[in-house]
Design a protein around this motif. Structure first.
Motif, PDB file in Angstrom:
ATOM      1  N   UNK A  45     -36.622  -4.741  45.032  1.00 55.73           N
ATOM      2  CA  UNK A  45     -35.728  -5.265  43.642  1.00 55.73           C
ATOM      3  C   UNK A  45     -34.227  -6.219  44.562  1.00 55.73           C
ATOM      4  N   UNK A  46     -33.409  -5.368  44.886  1.00 57.63           N
ATOM      5  CA  UNK A  46     -32.634  -4.966  45.248  1.00 57.63           C
ATOM      6  C   UNK A  46     -31.748  -5.620  46.408  1.00 57.63           C
ATOM      7  N   UNK A  47     -32.710  -5.625  47.235  1.00 58.69           N
ATOM      8  CA  UNK A  47     -32.238  -5.970  48.763  1.00 58.69           C
ATOM      9  C   UNK A  47     -32.125  -7.459  48.852  1.00 58.69           C
ATOM     10  N   UNK A  48     -31.014  -8.087  49.486  1.00 58.59           N
ATOM     11  CA  UNK A  48     -31.039  -9.730  49.571  1.00 58.59           C
ATOM     12  C   UNK A  48     -29.847  -9.664  48.246  1.00 58.59           C
ATOM     13  N   UNK A  49     -29.336  -9.431  47.587  1.00 59.62           N
ATOM     14  CA  UNK A  49     -28.730  -9.637  46.084  1.00 59.62           C
ATOM     15  C   UNK A  49     -28.291  -8.907  46.262  1.00 59.62           C
ATOM     16  N   UNK A  50     -26.895  -9.647  45.004  1.00 59.87           N
ATOM     17  CA  UNK A  50     -25.678  -8.663  44.883  1.00 59.87           C
ATOM     18  C   UNK A  50     -25.633  -7.920  43.729  1.00 59.87           C
ATOM     19  N   UNK A  51     -24.468  -7.302  44.058  1.00 57.81           N
ATOM     20  CA  UNK A  51     -24.414  -7.028  42.378  1.00 57.81           C
ATOM     21  C   UNK A  51     -24.254  -6.840  41.532  1.00 57.81           C
ATOM     22  N   UNK A  52     -24.229  -8.503  41.671  1.00 54.89           N
ATOM     23  CA  UNK A  52     -23.575  -9.685  40.220  1.00 54.89           C
ATOM     24  C   UNK A  52     -24.874  -9.445  40.117  1.00 54.89           C
ATOM     25  N   UNK A  53     -25.962  -9.769  40.878  1.00 47.29           N
ATOM     26  CA  UNK A  53     -27.322 -10.381  40.240  1.00 47.29           C
ATOM     27  C   UNK A  53     -27.783  -9.081  39.101  1.00 47.29           C
ATOM     28  N   UNK A  54     -27.606  -7.814  39.340  1.00 46.43           N
ATOM     29  CA  UNK A  54     -27.382  -6.743  37.950  1.00 46.43           C
ATOM     30  C   UNK A  54     -26.575  -6.758  37.126  1.00 46.43           C
ATOM     31  N   UNK A  55     -25.776  -7.545  36.447  1.00 48.49           N
ATOM     32  CA  UNK A  55     -24.020  -7.409  35.840  1.00 48.49           C
ATOM     33  C   UNK A  55     -25.562  -8.267  34.503  1.00 48.49           C
ATOM     34  N   UNK A  56     -24.707  -7.609  33.656  1.00 48.36           N
ATOM     35  CA  UNK A  56     -24.795  -8.446  31.728  1.00 48.36           C
ATOM     36  C   UNK A  56     -23.853  -9.574  32.386  1.00 48.36           C
ATOM     37  N   UNK A  57     -22.461  -9.480  32.488  1.00 52.50           N
ATOM     38  CA  UNK A  57     -21.619 -10.510  32.824  1.00 52.50           C
ATOM     39  C   UNK A  57     -22.535 -11.054  34.015  1.00 52.50           C
ATOM     40  N   UNK A  58     -22.343 -11.753  34.937  1.00 52.98           N
ATOM     41  CA  UNK A  58     -22.965 -12.246  35.626  1.00 52.98           C
ATOM     42  C   UNK A  58     -21.679 -13.297  36.820  1.00 52.98           C
ATOM     43  N   UNK A  59     -21.011 -13.767  35.609  1.00 52.72           N
ATOM     44  CA  UNK A  59     -20.112 -15.133  36.553  1.00 52.72           C
ATOM     45  C   UNK A  59     -18.561 -14.034  36.980  1.00 52.72           C
ATOM     46  N   UNK A  60     -17.925 -12.970  35.924  1.00 52.09           N
ATOM     47  CA  UNK A  60     -16.954 -11.877  36.084  1.00 52.09           C
ATOM     48  C   UNK A  60     -17.318 -11.459  37.237  1.00 52.09           C
ATOM     49  N   UNK A  61     -18.438 -10.654  37.559  1.00 48.33           N
ATOM     50  CA  UNK A  61     -19.294 -10.295  38.508  1.00 48.33           C
ATOM     51  C   UNK A  61     -18.833 -10.621  39.811  1.00 48.33           C
ATOM     52  N   UNK A  62     -19.653 -11.910  40.213  1.00 45.77           N
ATOM     53  CA  UNK A  62     -19.410 -12.752  41.105  1.00 45.77           C
ATOM     54  C   UNK A  62     -18.392 -12.617  41.330  1.00 45.77           C
ATOM     55  N   UNK A  63     -16.945 -12.932  40.260  1.00 48.46           N
ATOM     56  CA  UNK A  63     -16.128 -13.251  41.175  1.00 48.46           C
ATOM     57  C   UNK A  63     -15.188 -11.517  41.515  1.00 48.46           C
TER      58      UNK A  63
END
Length: 90
Positions: A45-63
């Protein structure tokens, strides 16, 4: 660490969640069993995704992740918390 087998053993047996992230892309390459237990996901489920994919606030985590990938930060944080799946809190 001196060798791959030592690293592998520590990674697999660690009680703390450990995530290996590709520094060029920011995607997850591998997680240890503790990560799966804590968050309720399977390793695939994790491989190939970013940590932001598992964050409640994806926008700030992506940044935050983007700043790390582009060399503007030494680390990144998931400030909003993580989205758990199939986890029972005792």
């Amino acid at each position: 660490m001196r060798d791959e087998p030592t690293y592998r053993r520590l990674f697999q047996l660690a009680a703390d969640a450990m995530v290996v992230i590709d520094g060029a892309t920011g995607t997850i390459d591998e997680v240890n069993p503790a990560t799966c237990r804590m968050l309720g996901y399977e390793p695939d489920d994790f491989v190939g995704k970013t940590p932001a994919d598992f964050a409640r606030d994806r926008a700030s985590s992506t940044a935050s992740t983007e700043r790390k990938i582009h060399g503007d930060a030494d680390s990144f944080e998931l400030e909003s918390g993580l989205v758990l799946r199939n986890v029972t809190v005792a």
